[in-house]
Design a protein around this motif. Structure first.
Motif, mmCIF file in Angstrom:
data_model
loop_
_atom_site.group_PDB
_atom_site.id
_atom_site.type_symbol
_atom_site.label_atom_id
_atom_site.label_comp_id
_atom_site.label_asym_id
_atom_site.label_seq_id
_atom_site.Cartn_x
_atom_site.Cartn_y
_atom_site.Cartn_z
ATOM 1 N N GLU A 1 4.623 22.044 10.788
ATOM 2 C CA GLU A 1 6.115 22.128 10.196
ATOM 3 C C GLU A 1 5.607 20.525 9.585
ATOM 4 O OE1 GLU A 1 8.476 23.280 13.595
ATOM 5 O OE2 GLU A 1 7.229 21.286 14.307
ATOM 6 N N PHE A 2 6.435 20.309 8.781
ATOM 7 C CA PHE A 2 6.354 18.855 7.541
ATOM 8 C C PHE A 2 7.579 17.841 8.326
ATOM 9 C CE2 PHE A 2 5.018 22.850 5.415
ATOM 10 C CZ PHE A 2 4.183 21.838 4.366
ATOM 11 N N TYR A 3 6.704 17.035 7.956
ATOM 12 C CA TYR A 3 7.824 15.744 8.690
ATOM 13 C C TYR A 3 7.446 14.560 7.576
ATOM 14 C CZ TYR A 3 7.622 17.621 13.531
ATOM 15 O OH TYR A 3 7.846 18.797 14.337
ATOM 16 N N PHE A 4 8.280 13.640 7.565
ATOM 17 C CA PHE A 4 7.656 12.525 7.174
ATOM 18 C C PHE A 4 8.534 11.144 8.113
ATOM 19 C CE2 PHE A 4 12.886 13.163 5.512
ATOM 20 C CZ PHE A 4 12.911 11.211 5.747
ATOM 21 N N ASN A 5 7.941 9.745 7.896
ATOM 22 C CA ASN A 5 7.477 8.511 7.911
ATOM 23 C C ASN A 5 8.549 7.797 7.146
ATOM 24 O OD1 ASN A 5 5.958 9.493 9.817
ATOM 25 N ND2 ASN A 5 4.147 9.382 8.697
ATOM 26 N N THR A 6 9.124 6.946 7.805
ATOM 27 C CA THR A 6 9.827 5.710 7.067
ATOM 28 C C THR A 6 9.476 4.222 7.246
ATOM 29 O OG1 THR A 6 11.448 5.099 8.979
ATOM 30 C CG2 THR A 6 11.892 7.356 7.610
ATOM 31 N N ARG A 7 9.758 3.927 6.606
ATOM 32 C CA ARG A 7 9.799 2.637 6.362
ATOM 33 C C ARG A 7 9.838 1.574 7.900
ATOM 34 N NH1 ARG A 7 11.249 -0.347 0.330
ATOM 35 N NH2 ARG A 7 8.909 1.140 -1.099
ATOM 36 N N GLU A 8 11.208 1.884 8.458
ATOM 37 C CA GLU A 8 11.649 1.487 9.624
ATOM 38 C C GLU A 8 10.725 2.192 10.481
ATOM 39 O OE1 GLU A 8 13.520 1.403 6.333
ATOM 40 O OE2 GLU A 8 13.705 3.450 7.239
ATOM 41 N N GLY A 9 10.086 2.971 10.199
ATOM 42 C CA GLY A 9 9.260 3.649 11.607
ATOM 43 C C GLY A 9 9.411 4.436 12.569
ATOM 44 N N PHE B 1 10.753 19.664 9.384
ATOM 45 C CA PHE B 1 11.139 20.294 8.025
ATOM 46 C C PHE B 1 10.396 22.248 8.312
ATOM 47 C CE2 PHE B 1 12.249 16.141 7.543
ATOM 48 C CZ PHE B 1 13.396 16.755 7.878
ATOM 49 N N ALA B 2 10.920 22.934 6.982
ATOM 50 C CA ALA B 2 10.465 24.055 6.791
ATOM 51 C C ALA B 2 9.369 23.802 5.924
ATOM 52 C CB ALA B 2 11.035 25.055 7.066
ATOM 53 N N PHE C 1 1.004 -0.853 -0.061
ATOM 54 C CA PHE C 1 -0.202 -0.069 -0.186
ATOM 55 C C PHE C 1 1.108 1.111 -0.360
ATOM 56 C CE2 PHE C 1 -2.797 -3.348 2.288
ATOM 57 C CZ PHE C 1 -3.678 -3.172 0.914
ATOM 58 N N ARG C 2 0.893 1.669 -0.768
ATOM 59 C CA ARG C 2 1.536 3.554 -0.963
ATOM 60 C C ARG C 2 0.588 4.274 0.065
ATOM 61 N NH1 ARG C 2 6.213 2.484 -3.060
ATOM 62 N NH2 ARG C 2 6.454 1.222 -5.060
ATOM 63 N N SER C 3 1.666 5.391 0.530
ATOM 64 C CA SER C 3 0.665 6.599 1.445
ATOM 65 C C SER C 3 1.456 7.085 1.731
ATOM 66 C CB SER C 3 -0.078 5.992 2.438
ATOM 67 O OG SER C 3 1.629 6.348 3.565
ATOM 68 N N ASP C 4 1.130 8.878 1.491
ATOM 69 C CA ASP C 4 2.283 10.214 1.415
ATOM 70 C C ASP C 4 3.280 10.286 2.253
ATOM 71 O OD1 ASP C 4 3.060 12.536 0.681
ATOM 72 O OD2 ASP C 4 1.450 13.558 1.205
ATOM 73 N N ARG C 5 4.314 9.442 2.185
ATOM 74 C CA ARG C 5 5.270 9.704 3.627
ATOM 75 C C ARG C 5 5.140 11.126 4.331
ATOM 76 N NH1 ARG C 5 10.439 7.245 1.620
ATOM 77 N NH2 ARG C 5 9.535 4.787 0.642
ATOM 78 N N ILE C 6 4.656 12.206 3.773
ATOM 79 C CA ILE C 6 5.049 13.787 4.487
ATOM 80 C C ILE C 6 3.428 13.804 5.347
ATOM 81 C CG2 ILE C 6 5.492 16.124 3.821
ATOM 82 C CD1 ILE C 6 7.047 15.711 1.790
ATOM 83 N N CYS C 7 3.700 14.359 6.032
ATOM 84 C CA CYS C 7 2.611 14.972 6.809
ATOM 85 C C CYS C 7 3.031 16.422 7.465
ATOM 86 C CB CYS C 7 2.128 14.349 8.244
ATOM 87 S SG CYS C 7 3.451 14.071 9.502
ATOM 88 N N ARG C 8 2.103 16.928 8.281
ATOM 89 C CA ARG C 8 2.477 18.705 8.722
ATOM 90 C C ARG C 8 1.879 18.344 9.989
ATOM 91 N NH1 ARG C 8 0.398 24.133 5.457
ATOM 92 N NH2 ARG C 8 1.584 25.362 6.297
ATOM 93 N N ALA D 1 11.064 18.467 2.900
ATOM 94 C CA ALA D 1 10.662 17.175 2.909
ATOM 95 C C ALA D 1 11.496 16.493 1.865
ATOM 96 C CB ALA D 1 9.354 17.179 3.873
ATOM 97 N N GLU D 2 10.684 16.890 0.777
ATOM 98 C CA GLU D 2 10.503 16.227 -0.366
ATOM 99 C C GLU D 2 12.592 15.851 -0.320
ATOM 100 O OE1 GLU D 2 8.333 17.801 -3.080
ATOM 101 O OE2 GLU D 2 6.645 16.744 -2.270
ATOM 102 N N ARG D 3 13.326 16.479 -0.204
ATOM 103 C CA ARG D 3 14.635 16.613 -0.905
ATOM 104 C C ARG D 3 14.819 15.523 0.101
ATOM 105 N NH1 ARG D 3 14.157 22.330 -1.414
ATOM 106 N NH2 ARG D 3 14.346 22.433 0.603
ATOM 107 N N GLU D 4 14.822 15.446 1.482
ATOM 108 C CA GLU D 4 15.578 15.096 2.468
ATOM 109 C C GLU D 4 15.134 13.806 2.410
ATOM 110 O OE1 GLU D 4 18.048 13.761 5.906
ATOM 111 O OE2 GLU D 4 17.593 15.993 4.230
ATOM 112 N N ILE D 5 14.025 13.624 1.669
ATOM 113 C CA ILE D 5 13.355 11.828 1.431
ATOM 114 C C ILE D 5 14.246 11.007 1.014
ATOM 115 C CG2 ILE D 5 11.872 10.737 0.614
ATOM 116 C CD1 ILE D 5 9.783 12.093 1.635
ATOM 117 N N LYS D 6 15.056 12.173 -0.280
ATOM 118 C CA LYS D 6 15.650 11.402 -1.093
ATOM 119 C C LYS D 6 17.369 11.363 -0.738
ATOM 120 C CE LYS D 6 13.421 13.809 -5.375
ATOM 121 N NZ LYS D 6 13.388 14.747 -6.348
#
Length: 79
Positions: free
Chosen positions: A26-34, A40-41, A15-22, A46-51
């Motif tokens: 402020e913005f955060y992203f969730n990882t597969r590692e939990g 992030f401002a 299942f795909r979901s948006d990794r970024i939440c606000r 946040a998208e740059r940091e995901i990469k």
């Protein structure tokens, strides 16, 4: 989506979901590692940091596997 990642023992539904939440502006992203990474401002930051996070994980996983293999091939004295 039906597929198999390298670490999965068998094909499964992914299942795909948006990794970024606000949260509180402020913005955060969730990882597969939990873990939740951030804050992030901006969403773009946040998208740059995901990469960057994915790149770091791809480098570290083979390193961890190699280190484990070396320990198995050369166990410490008395093991």
């Amino acid at each position: 989506m039906f597929g198999k990642r390298a670490q999965d023992p068998a094909p499964t539904t992914i299942f795909r979901s948006d990794r970024i939440c606000r949260v509180n502006g402020e913005f955060y992203f969730n990882t597969r590692e939990g873990t939740q990474e951030g804050p992030f401002a901006s969403r773009e930051a946040a998208e740059r940091e995901i990469k960057a996070y994915i790149a770091r994980m791809q480098v570290s996983v083979p390193s961890q596997l190699n280190a484990t293999s070396l320990v198995e091939l050369n166990p410490p004295p008395g093991a």
